[in-house]
Write a protein that holds these residues in place. Structure first.
Motif, PDB file in Angstrom:
ATOM      1  N   ASP A   1       0.870  -1.167   0.000  1.00  0.00           N
ATOM      2  CA  ASP A   1       0.000   0.000   0.000  1.00  0.00           C
ATOM      3  C   ASP A   1       0.910   1.219   0.000  1.00  0.00           C
ATOM      4  O   ASP A   1       1.493   1.579   1.033  1.00  0.00           O
ATOM      5  CB  ASP A   1      -0.896  -0.008   1.240  1.00  0.00           C
ATOM      6  CG  ASP A   1      -1.825   1.196   1.300  1.00  0.00           C
ATOM      7  OD1 ASP A   1      -1.718   2.081   0.424  1.00  0.00           O
ATOM      8  OD2 ASP A   1      -2.658   1.248   2.223  1.00  0.00           O
ATOM      9  N   LEU A   2       1.064   1.849  -1.175  1.00  0.00           N
ATOM     10  CA  LEU A   2       2.017   2.952  -1.294  1.00  0.00           C
ATOM     11  C   LEU A   2       1.597   4.172  -0.490  1.00  0.00           C
ATOM     12  O   LEU A   2       2.415   5.063  -0.245  1.00  0.00           O
ATOM     13  CB  LEU A   2       2.204   3.326  -2.769  1.00  0.00           C
ATOM     14  CG  LEU A   2       2.795   2.226  -3.661  1.00  0.00           C
ATOM     15  CD1 LEU A   2       3.022   2.747  -5.068  1.00  0.00           C
ATOM     16  CD2 LEU A   2       4.100   1.687  -3.084  1.00  0.00           C
ATOM     17  N   GLY A   3       0.351   4.199  -0.058  1.00  0.00           N
ATOM     18  CA  GLY A   3      -0.088   5.287   0.801  1.00  0.00           C
ATOM     19  C   GLY A   3       0.572   5.247   2.159  1.00  0.00           C
ATOM     20  O   GLY A   3       0.563   6.240   2.900  1.00  0.00           O
ATOM     21  N   LYS A   4       1.171   4.103   2.503  1.00  0.00           N
ATOM     22  CA  LYS A   4       1.830   3.939   3.798  1.00  0.00           C
ATOM     23  C   LYS A   4       3.357   3.948   3.685  1.00  0.00           C
ATOM     24  O   LYS A   4       4.058   3.698   4.662  1.00  0.00           O
ATOM     25  CB  LYS A   4       1.377   2.633   4.447  1.00  0.00           C
ATOM     26  CG  LYS A   4      -0.128   2.582   4.730  1.00  0.00           C
ATOM     27  CD  LYS A   4      -0.524   1.252   5.353  1.00  0.00           C
ATOM     28  CE  LYS A   4      -2.017   1.197   5.631  1.00  0.00           C
ATOM     29  NZ  LYS A   4      -2.435  -0.105   6.219  1.00  0.00           N
ATOM     30  N   VAL A   5       3.864   4.239   2.487  1.00  0.00           N
ATOM     31  CA  VAL A   5       5.313   4.271   2.276  1.00  0.00           C
ATOM     32  C   VAL A   5       5.890   5.527   2.913  1.00  0.00           C
ATOM     33  O   VAL A   5       5.329   6.626   2.774  1.00  0.00           O
ATOM     34  CB  VAL A   5       5.634   4.233   0.769  1.00  0.00           C
ATOM     35  CG1 VAL A   5       7.098   4.562   0.513  1.00  0.00           C
ATOM     36  CG2 VAL A   5       5.312   2.853   0.202  1.00  0.00           C
ATOM     37  N   SER A   6       7.011   5.391   3.606  1.00  0.00           N
ATOM     38  CA  SER A   6       7.645   6.523   4.282  1.00  0.00           C
ATOM     39  C   SER A   6       8.296   7.461   3.263  1.00  0.00           C
ATOM     40  O   SER A   6       8.586   7.070   2.118  1.00  0.00           O
ATOM     41  CB  SER A   6       8.704   6.028   5.261  1.00  0.00           C
ATOM     42  OG  SER A   6       9.792   5.434   4.559  1.00  0.00           O
ATOM     43  N   GLU A   7       8.544   8.686   3.685  1.00  0.00           N
ATOM     44  CA  GLU A   7       9.195   9.658   2.796  1.00  0.00           C
ATOM     45  C   GLU A   7      10.612   9.219   2.438  1.00  0.00           C
ATOM     46  O   GLU A   7      11.105   9.527   1.360  1.00  0.00           O
ATOM     47  CB  GLU A   7       9.221  11.043   3.460  1.00  0.00           C
ATOM     48  CG  GLU A   7       7.904  11.792   3.370  1.00  0.00           C
ATOM     49  CD  GLU A   7       7.426  11.946   1.927  1.00  0.00           C
ATOM     50  OE1 GLU A   7       8.250  12.298   1.054  1.00  0.00           O
ATOM     51  OE2 GLU A   7       6.238  11.686   1.676  1.00  0.00           O
ATOM     52  N   ASN A   8      11.259   8.491   3.346  1.00  0.00           N
ATOM     53  CA  ASN A   8      12.600   7.991   3.051  1.00  0.00           C
ATOM     54  C   ASN A   8      12.560   6.992   1.892  1.00  0.00           C
ATOM     55  O   ASN A   8      13.404   7.011   0.992  1.00  0.00           O
ATOM     56  CB  ASN A   8      13.191   7.319   4.292  1.00  0.00           C
ATOM     57  CG  ASN A   8      14.615   6.845   4.070  1.00  0.00           C
ATOM     58  OD1 ASN A   8      15.454   7.597   3.593  1.00  0.00           O
ATOM     59  ND2 ASN A   8      14.895   5.594   4.419  1.00  0.00           N
ATOM     60  N   GLU A   9      11.538   6.125   1.891  1.00  0.00           N
ATOM     61  CA  GLU A   9      11.378   5.172   0.788  1.00  0.00           C
ATOM     62  C   GLU A   9      11.022   5.897  -0.502  1.00  0.00           C
ATOM     63  O   GLU A   9      11.506   5.537  -1.581  1.00  0.00           O
ATOM     64  CB  GLU A   9      10.291   4.152   1.129  1.00  0.00           C
ATOM     65  CG  GLU A   9      10.710   3.091   2.125  1.00  0.00           C
ATOM     66  CD  GLU A   9       9.637   2.034   2.321  1.00  0.00           C
ATOM     67  OE1 GLU A   9       9.684   1.005   1.624  1.00  0.00           O
ATOM     68  OE2 GLU A   9       8.751   2.258   3.172  1.00  0.00           O
ATOM     69  N   TRP A  10      10.156   6.918  -0.405  1.00  0.00           N
ATOM     70  CA  TRP A  10       9.794   7.689  -1.595  1.00  0.00           C
ATOM     71  C   TRP A  10      11.015   8.368  -2.196  1.00  0.00           C
ATOM     72  O   TRP A  10      11.149   8.467  -3.417  1.00  0.00           O
ATOM     73  CB  TRP A  10       8.735   8.738  -1.265  1.00  0.00           C
ATOM     74  CG  TRP A  10       7.332   8.223  -1.262  1.00  0.00           C
ATOM     75  CD1 TRP A  10       6.450   8.203  -0.222  1.00  0.00           C
ATOM     76  CD2 TRP A  10       6.632   7.627  -2.375  1.00  0.00           C
ATOM     77  NE1 TRP A  10       5.263   7.634  -0.602  1.00  0.00           N
ATOM     78  CE2 TRP A  10       5.343   7.277  -1.919  1.00  0.00           C
ATOM     79  CE3 TRP A  10       6.976   7.351  -3.694  1.00  0.00           C
ATOM     80  CZ2 TRP A  10       4.393   6.676  -2.736  1.00  0.00           C
ATOM     81  CZ3 TRP A  10       6.041   6.750  -4.521  1.00  0.00           C
ATOM     82  CH2 TRP A  10       4.776   6.410  -4.051  1.00  0.00           C
TER      83      TRP A  10
END
Length: 268
Positions: free
Chosen positions: A64-73
């Motif tokens: 669920d990309l809505g839960k991906v952290s800014e570091n991962e983004w």
């Protein structure tokens, strides 16, 4: 989940549905259906999304990309998310013979253009010609690819390269020839150098110095196959300079004359 992920990725790029559809060669209605959950994209289309957004198939489908952290983004946006070790989803379609042994599928020239979209489709792979080479290792997967152009002598235009499937791209040997299948260029045969630590890419080089090296990001690559041998109808020729050939003939004539003087008895 895929639809919501696609919508989120598109909005992060500040693009419209029509712009994404045009960029990836899709119809506006098809793409809209993917985002809205009305239709499911096939594997080749998912690979296009994966390459376009620099995101692994595994993460695109399962997370669920809505839960991906800014570091991962940040890693995704910089294109340093490539799955070079094959830990995530990487599909290899193959065929077997009547004894359940892996076939060596041959990609004929007429199927070359369709391989980029059909490489993971069992129906596409199932109609390819197949054969066996008993001297190859049984625990490896092999495929044969057509070669075009003069960029990789001594392998000539019209030859077929037999190659071994590479699952973990970090094991690639720098400077060794590989078949690299990319989304944009299709099947290419080059000497490969890893550039994973600094740019998550591979440098592709020709043995013909007339062709410039270039880099391909790992996310643009769908398959890599290690060169094993090649099949060609061309007979290699030995080229002699005229002076060298003349010298060789004179030496041969001298040897023949010497043999005659030694072994042929004189009359009388």
């Amino acid at each position: 989940m895929i639809g919501e992920n696609l919508k989120l990725l598109r909005k992060r790029r500040k693009l419209s549905q029509e712009e994404i559809a045009i960029e990836l060669g899709l119809t506006r209605s098809s793409y809209s259906g993917y985002e809205n959950g009305v239709a499911e994209p096939n594997l080749s289309t998912l690979i296009k999304f994966s390459s376009f957004y620099n995101i692994s198939l595994d993460k695109l489908i399962k997370r669920d990309l809505g839960k991906v952290s800014e570091n991962e983004w940040d890693k995704i946006d910089k294109g340093i998310e490539a799955d070079v070790e094959g830990k995530n989803l990487r599909v290899l379609a193959m065929t077997v013979d009547n004894d359940n042994n892996d076939n060596i599928e041959l990609v004929p020239e007429k199927a070359r253009a369709g391989y980029t979209s059909g490489f993971s489709d069992p129906d596409f792979i199932s109609v390819l010609p197949t054969f066996q080479l008993p001297f190859l290792k049984k625990d490896r997967k092999y495929r044969t690819f057509p070669i075009k152009g003069d960029s990789m002598p001594p392998v000539s235009d019209g030859s077929f390269v037999v190659a071994e499937y590479v699952e973990n791209w970090s094991n690639i040997k720098d400077g060794y020839p590989y078949i690299v299948v990319t989304l944009d260029d299709g099947i290419v045969f080059k000497n490969v150098y890893k550039r994973l630590s600094d740019s998550q890419s591979f440098q592709l080089c020709s043995t013909n110095p007339a062709y410039e090296p270039y880099e391909v990001h790992a996310n643009e690559i769908v398959e890599i196959w290690k060169f094993v041998n090649y099949i060609s109808s061309d007979l290699p020729t030995s080229e002699f300079k005229e002076s060298e050939l003349t010298k060789a003939i004179l030496e041969l004539q001298k040897d023949v004359k010497h043999l005659k003087n030694v072994y042929i008895p004189k009359k009388g």
